[in-house]
Structure formats: structure tokens, C-alpha cells
Design an enzyme around this catalytic site. Structure first.
Site, mmCIF file in Angstrom:
data_model
loop_
_atom_site.group_PDB
_atom_site.id
_atom_site.type_symbol
_atom_site.label_atom_id
_atom_site.label_comp_id
_atom_site.label_asym_id
_atom_site.label_seq_id
_atom_site.Cartn_x
_atom_site.Cartn_y
_atom_site.Cartn_z
ATOM 1 N N LYS A 30 29.420 95.140 65.355
ATOM 2 C CA LYS A 30 28.045 94.948 65.812
ATOM 3 C C LYS A 30 27.737 93.465 65.964
ATOM 4 O O LYS A 30 28.131 92.653 65.122
ATOM 5 C CB LYS A 30 27.084 95.594 64.818
ATOM 6 C CG LYS A 30 25.623 95.627 65.241
ATOM 7 C CD LYS A 30 24.799 96.390 64.215
ATOM 8 C CE LYS A 30 23.345 96.513 64.614
ATOM 9 N NZ LYS A 30 22.561 97.288 63.624
ATOM 10 N N SER A 107 19.800 100.900 65.391
ATOM 11 C CA SER A 107 20.064 99.752 66.246
ATOM 12 C C SER A 107 21.556 99.515 66.517
ATOM 13 O O SER A 107 21.923 98.695 67.355
ATOM 14 C CB SER A 107 19.487 98.487 65.607
ATOM 15 O OG SER A 107 20.125 98.214 64.362
ATOM 16 N N SER A 131 19.831 102.716 60.988
ATOM 17 C CA SER A 131 20.514 102.174 62.167
ATOM 18 C C SER A 131 21.969 102.575 62.312
ATOM 19 O O SER A 131 22.584 102.310 63.344
ATOM 20 C CB SER A 131 20.401 100.648 62.180
ATOM 21 O OG SER A 131 19.097 100.257 62.524
#
Length: 334
Positions: A30, A107, A131
Site C-alpha cells: 500500500k 482504503s 480498511s
């Protein structure tokens, strides 16, 4: 939605630095985590513009490379990880390979997308308020939010530090566990874990989702005992919303004032709300969090609810208890 972009925001080719449990595997990371010589963009062009390149790899990356895995690329994130949809106003929305007409969830949207697409064997995300758990549910993946503090977040952009955790995605539980053997510290595992469930959590689900979840629990051979933790959906949600926002303001408030970043819809509103959190935080919110912290340890073992401080709950609880939670009450939105 229809279509969707590639889950990678940048393709990289970082080979493994050692050999171990992850030999020959590839992974995505990420775009909150540091890679030496690179700026973590954190889903926002103004963040990218105003920050320096990292001097070192973050510990998570170093451990994975050292265990034999190769980094395939950096994955998309919602802006500063402050959303659960996976829709980024600046860069677009990664495709949901399991349901291309639906959002992937966020996210950690890009990490879920590249894993579900088979582009990598696993991918690293982060989870503050869902997330990893939400995109795992939306994209049909196995996902884990680790216990708070169990995996180092040094070299990862903080959002709300009392709630931030490392997590990851895989297509099969066995791969999820394999990564855990590298990243998680060794710990005691109860021979016969106690499984608990609060029916009030499942009452939030639509009928179809509830049936799927209950069938999965039964199919796994679990026989959880029902327990009432005093769940109050609106009070707990409001407590978490305000407590999280206050931390986000403390962490990012100065940067937002100085850089005046362009945020997309939704994210902009949440940062404005966070800026006001000091004035809107109420005694009722504090009581909700405190009361929940008192009740959870007695029945949930190591599991903390979303509005209590995880470290405090874990200190007051024992081992050997497992809980069944509903991650998402409905299917992914179109």
C-alpha cells in the site's frame, strides 16, 4: 460503477533480499509505506509534492524481502487512508475483480484489487476502521487486521495512531497465515479456543448477507456462544467517529493548514469534520468509549471493539477467546 483502473499506482521490481517462508512469492504494498528512495504518495498529489523520499525501507517491507518475497509494486489507497470506498478523486478507482460493476472498498483498495486479480500472491494494507476488512469482504478475499501494535508501523503514514494497524490480503487462508508467520510475533495459542458471538451485530446485516455469514460459520465447524456486550450501534459509531477524527486532527492538522491540499468529495468533508472535532467532542462520546472498554475484556478476550482504545482492552484481557464479527452488513456498492 463500471470498469476500474489497475490496482498498482507504481510497478516496482524489488527482488527478495533473503530466503525463507515466502520464497518465490510476489506482493503489493500500500502506498502509505516507505520504500527507500521513494516518496509514499498516500493517495494525494499534494502529499506527494510536500514530502521527501524515504531514506530506508519500512520494517514490514524489509521483513518480507528478507523472507524471500519480491515486491511487485505500490498499490492505490484512498486519500490519506480516510475512506472505506476505494474511490480516489485524483487517481481513480481500482477494479474489483470479483464484481467489476462494484467498488472495491478502501482504503486498501489497490492491495485488494491486485490480490483478487491474481497479479500478486498477497498484498499489504493498513486498517484503522475497516480498511483491510471491508475491501477483503467486497473483493472476496481473506484479509486480516492484526492486533494493535503486533506489527510495526514504523515507516507507514499514520492516520489515527491508537487505531492504526498493519493488515494484508490473500486469496486463501493458508497464504494469509504464511505471511503472518513472517510478520507476526510468536504467541501462545489456546488448545481449545472459546468462540463468542453477539447476535446484535448480525442483526445489522441484510437477510442475504446474514445467511451467507451464518452458513460460513457453521461450515467452518464453529459453535460460538451468544453473548450480549451491550452493543449500541449509533453510540459506538459516534464515539469512534469523533475519537478517530480528533487523532487525525492532531496528526495531520498542521499539514492541512500549511499545504492546503485538494481533497476529493467525502474526504474533504471528513477532514473538515476532524478540524472541528475538539469543539464537537462531547462527554457522552467519552462515556461510550469508557463503558465499552469495561465490558469488552470480560467476554471478548483479546478482541477490542471499534471505539475503545485497543491497547487498554488488550492489557485487561486474557488469551484463548475468539469472536465472530460482521465485517460488512451488505454487499459492495455499485
Amino acid at each position: 460503477m463500471s470498469g476500474g483502473i489497475d490496482g498498482f499506482i507504481e510497478r516496482l521490481a524489488r527482488p527478495a533480499t533473503g530466503r525463507g517462508l515466502l520464497d518465490g512469492l510476489s506482493f503489493g504494498l500500500k502506498d502509505l509505506y516507505d520504500v527507500a528512495g521513494r516518496v509514499a504518495g498516500c493517495g494525494n498529489p499534494d502529499w506527494l509534492r510536500t514530502h521527501e523520499a524515504a531514506a530506508d525501507d519500512c520494517p514490514v517491507l524489509a521483513k518480507l524481502l528478507g523472507a524471500g518475497a519480491a515486491l511487485a509494486g505500490m498499490t492505490h489507497t484512498d486519500e490519506l487512508a480516510y475512506s472505506l470506498n476505494g474511490e480516489n478523486h485524483h487517481y481513480g478507482t481500482p477494479v474489483n475483480p470479483a464484481a467489476p460493476d462494484r467498488i472495491p472498498g478502501g482504503s486498501s483498495s489497490g492491495s485488494a484489487s491486485v490480490t483478487a486479480a491474481g497479479a500478486v500472491d498477497f498484498a499489504i494494507g493498513s486498517d484503522t476502521g475497516g480498511s483491510v476488512r471491508v475491501p477483503a469482504a467486497y473483493c472476496g478475499l481473506a484479509g486480516i487486521r492484526t492486533s494493535h501494535g503486533a506489527v510495526s508501523l514504523a515507516g507507514c503514514m499514520p492516520l489515527a495512531p491508537s487505531y492504526d494497524t498493519c493488515g494484508w490480503f490473500a486469496r486463501e487462508p493458508a497464504m494469509l497465515a504464511r505471511v503472518g508467520d513472517v510478520l507476526l510475533p510468536p504467541g501462545d495459542v489456546a488448545t481449545t479456543p472459546r468462540w463468542l458471538i453477539d447476535p446484535a451485530l448480525f442483526d445489522l446485516c441484510d437477510p442475504e448477507s446474514r445467511t451467507v455469514l451464518e452458513t460460513a460459520i457453521s461450515g467452518a465447524g464453529l459453535v460460538p456462544s451468544p453473548v450480549d456486550i451491550g452493543f449500541e450501534p449509533e453510540a459506538w459509531k459516534e464515539a469512534f467517529r469523533i475519537l478517530q477524527a480528533a487523532e487525525i486532527r492532531d496528526v495531520h492538522g498542521d499539514w492541512v493548514k500549511e499545504a492546503r491540499p485538494a481533497f476529493g468529495p467525502g474526504v474533504k468533508d471528513r477532514f473538515e469534520m476532524a478540524a472541528e472535532s475538539a469543539r464537537t467532542r462531547s462527554p457522552r462520546c467519552g462515556r461510550s468509549a469508557t463503558g465499552c472498554g469495561r465490558s469488552c475484556p470480560d467476554c471478548w478476550g483479546r478482541t477490542a471493539c471499534c471505539c475503545c482504545r485497543p491497547r487498554r482492552v488488550r492489557r485487561r484481557s486474557g488469551t484463548g477467546t475468539r469472536s465472530c464479527w460482521t465485517t460488512s452488513a451488505t454487499a459492495s456498492l455499485r
